[in-house]
Design an enzyme around this catalytic site. Structure first.
Site, PDB file in Angstrom:
ATOM      1  N   ASP A  37       0.009  -5.237   5.342  1.00  0.00           N
ATOM      2  CA  ASP A  37       0.562  -5.485   4.019  1.00  0.00           C
ATOM      3  C   ASP A  37       0.149  -4.321   3.086  1.00  0.00           C
ATOM      4  OD1 ASP A  37       1.228  -7.188   1.626  1.00  0.00           O
ATOM      5  OD2 ASP A  37      -0.947  -7.081   1.396  1.00  0.00           O
ATOM      6  N   PHE A  38       0.818  -4.183   1.946  1.00  0.00           N
ATOM      7  CA  PHE A  38       0.473  -3.082   1.037  1.00  0.00           C
ATOM      8  C   PHE A  38      -0.469  -3.542  -0.085  1.00  0.00           C
ATOM      9  CE2 PHE A  38       1.290  -0.197  -2.576  1.00  0.00           C
ATOM     10  CZ  PHE A  38       0.777   0.962  -2.002  1.00  0.00           C
ATOM     11  N   ASP A  39       0.070  -4.250  -1.105  1.00  0.00           N
ATOM     12  CA  ASP A  39      -0.762  -4.623  -2.261  1.00  0.00           C
ATOM     13  C   ASP A  39      -1.880  -5.577  -1.843  1.00  0.00           C
ATOM     14  OD1 ASP A  39       0.641  -3.580  -4.856  1.00  0.00           O
ATOM     15  OD2 ASP A  39       2.241  -4.320  -3.570  1.00  0.00           O
TER      16      ASP A  39
ATOM     17  N   ASP B   2      -3.318 -10.059   2.665  1.00  0.00           N
ATOM     18  CA  ASP B   2      -4.220 -10.631   1.652  1.00  0.00           C
ATOM     19  C   ASP B   2      -3.608 -11.792   0.885  1.00  0.00           C
ATOM     20  OD1 ASP B   2      -2.345  -8.964   0.167  1.00  0.00           O
ATOM     21  OD2 ASP B   2      -3.614  -9.427  -1.559  1.00  0.00           O
TER      22      ASP B   2
HETATM   23  O1  LIG Z   1       3.566  -7.824   0.143  1.00  0.00           O
HETATM   24  P1  LIG Z   1       2.709  -7.009  -0.765  1.00  0.00           P
HETATM   25  O2  LIG Z   1       2.643  -5.570  -0.382  1.00  0.00           O
HETATM   26  O3  LIG Z   1       1.324  -7.594  -0.927  1.00  0.00           O
HETATM   27  O4  LIG Z   1       3.411  -7.093  -2.195  1.00  0.00           O
HETATM   28  C1  LIG Z   1       3.436  -8.348  -2.883  1.00  0.00           C
HETATM   29  C2  LIG Z   1       3.586  -8.181  -4.387  1.00  0.00           C
HETATM   30  O5  LIG Z   1       2.747  -7.120  -4.782  1.00  0.00           O
HETATM   31  C3  LIG Z   1       2.781  -6.729  -6.145  1.00  0.00           C
HETATM   32  O6  LIG Z   1       2.058  -7.656  -6.924  1.00  0.00           O
HETATM   33  C4  LIG Z   1       0.682  -7.760  -6.601  1.00  0.00           C
HETATM   34  O7  LIG Z   1       0.038  -6.500  -6.837  1.00  0.00           O
HETATM   35  C5  LIG Z   1       0.055  -6.091  -8.232  1.00  0.00           C
HETATM   36  C6  LIG Z   1      -0.589  -4.713  -8.305  1.00  0.00           C
HETATM   37  O8  LIG Z   1      -1.888  -4.732  -7.802  1.00  0.00           O
HETATM   38  C7  LIG Z   1      -0.678  -7.149  -9.086  1.00  0.00           C
HETATM   39  O9  LIG Z   1      -0.633  -6.778 -10.446  1.00  0.00           O
HETATM   40  C8  LIG Z   1      -0.015  -8.515  -8.891  1.00  0.00           C
HETATM   41  O10 LIG Z   1      -0.765  -9.515  -9.562  1.00  0.00           O
HETATM   42  C9  LIG Z   1       0.043  -8.865  -7.387  1.00  0.00           C
HETATM   43  O11 LIG Z   1       0.760 -10.070  -7.179  1.00  0.00           O
HETATM   44  C10 LIG Z   1       4.186  -6.512  -6.645  1.00  0.00           C
HETATM   45  O12 LIG Z   1       4.196  -6.296  -8.021  1.00  0.00           O
HETATM   46  C11 LIG Z   1       5.107  -7.631  -6.256  1.00  0.00           C
HETATM   47  O13 LIG Z   1       6.438  -7.283  -6.577  1.00  0.00           O
HETATM   48  C12 LIG Z   1       5.012  -7.841  -4.757  1.00  0.00           C
HETATM   49  O14 LIG Z   1       5.866  -8.893  -4.379  1.00  0.00           O
END
Ligand SMILES: O=P(O)(O)OC[C@H]1O[C@H](O[C@H]2O[C@H](CO)[C@@H](O)[C@H](O)[C@H]2O)[C@H](O)[C@@H](O)[C@@H]1O
Length: 282
Positions: A35-37, A221
């Site tokens: 996963d990324f974020d 995560d």
């Molecule tokens: O599938 P992922 O790579 O984990 O992406 C899921 C969402 O990630 C982002 O939001 C999350 O990260 C942000 C930056 O750290 C944070 O501010 C937010 O609270 C998290 O939920 C992204 O903005 C979403 O569009 C993605 O769906």
């Protein structure tokens, strides 16, 4: 947490230890999917400021040549993940694949092209309705809408009480999404309204079939990663090894409860991937 002979942390489950052993035994039959974020990038209040952890890309570029393939499986648009990850043109990552929008989009490093389906009509309808809808149900100060192209996300991390805003918005947003043929994907202080039909489990399963992979390491995560966890658990029930890694946080205990190995955030995930690369190089 124990230590593995290769200086790798020891998974706490037997299935996880089998998965790690299988990966070390046959890396060329193994896929590493992440996963990324929250897993490769630290969580920050502004999604536009999220970037891969400084040690993540070096670790991936050391690991990728040792295994069958590396894929990033993310809720982000694929092109955004490529940009924020700094994944394009990196030596070692010539065959990286990024599966964006929960697998609806795909970017291949080999071509540099993003493949994506036609936009779901419900997204345009929700885009038009969402700001007024949030006002009508009593906007929570600090909540805001992320424009994702093929989806819209309502973020609550910057609200005065992020958990209360998330809880209050979940049901009405689910109803709004359903009226337009969309679904709500809950995440870390975010509710995303997106087209149904694809999730990280489907995306991962299809990618593993394409690669004819025997073993998979999946690291995530967030709640959206549970579908990928289920896909790995299903493969394990069929006798195919897998290792489930959680980039841990207090925000998502559900994932840690199902993981074989919990690491405390993206920096530790990157350290683990780098150690894995060293172990595979012998
Ligand atoms: O599938 P992922 O790579 O984990 O992406 C899921 C969402 O990630 C982002 O939001 C999350 O990260 C942000 C930056 O750290 C944070 O501010 C937010 O609270 C998290 O939920 C992204 O903005 C979403 O569009 C993605 O769906």
């Amino acid at each position: 947490m124990g230590s593995h002979p290769h200086d790798l942390p020891m998974p706490v489950t037997a299935a996880g230890r089998e998965g790690l052993e299988a990966l070390l035994r046959a890396p060329r039959r193994s896929v590493v999917a992440l996963d990324f974020d929250g897993t490769l990038a630290d969580i920050v209040p502004d999604p536009d400021q999220a970037r891969a952890h400084p040690e993540a890309v070096p670790a991936l570029s050391a690991l990728a040549p040792e295994v069958d393939s590396v894929a990033v499986v993310t809720g982000r648009p694929a092109g955004v993940a490529v940009r924020y990850g700094g994944f394009a043109g990196v030596p070692g990552l010539e065959h990286l694949v990024v599966l964006g929008h929960y697998g609806a989009e795909r970017w291949d490093a080999v071509t540099g092209i993003v493949h994506a389906p036609a936009e779901h009509p419900g997204v345009a309808a929700v885009r038009a309705e969402l700001p007024g809808f949030l006002d009508s149900i009593g906007a929570w100060r600090g909540t805001w809408i992320e424009e994702k192209g093929r989806a819209l996300a309502v973020h609550t991390r910057r609200a005065e009480d992020p958990a209360a805003a998330f809880a209050a918005l979940r049901e009405p947003l689910t109803e709004l999404a359903a009226r337009h043929g969309l679904m709500v994907e809950p995440g870390r202080a975010v509710l995303e309204l997106r087209p149904p039909g694809m999730d990280k489990g489907v995306a991962l399963t299809e990618f593993l079939a394409e690669r004819d992979a025997e073993t998979v390491l999946y690291a995530g995560d967030d709640l959206g990663d549970l579908a990928a966890y289920s896909a790995v658990e299903k493969r394990r029930a069929d006798g195919l090894p897998g290792l489930l890694v959680c980039s841990g946080s207090a925000e998502v205990p559900e994932l840690a409860a199902r993981a074989d190995l919990v690491l405390p955030g993206p920096g530790s995930v990157a350290t683990f991937l780098a150690a894995l690369a060293v172990a595979l190089r012998g």
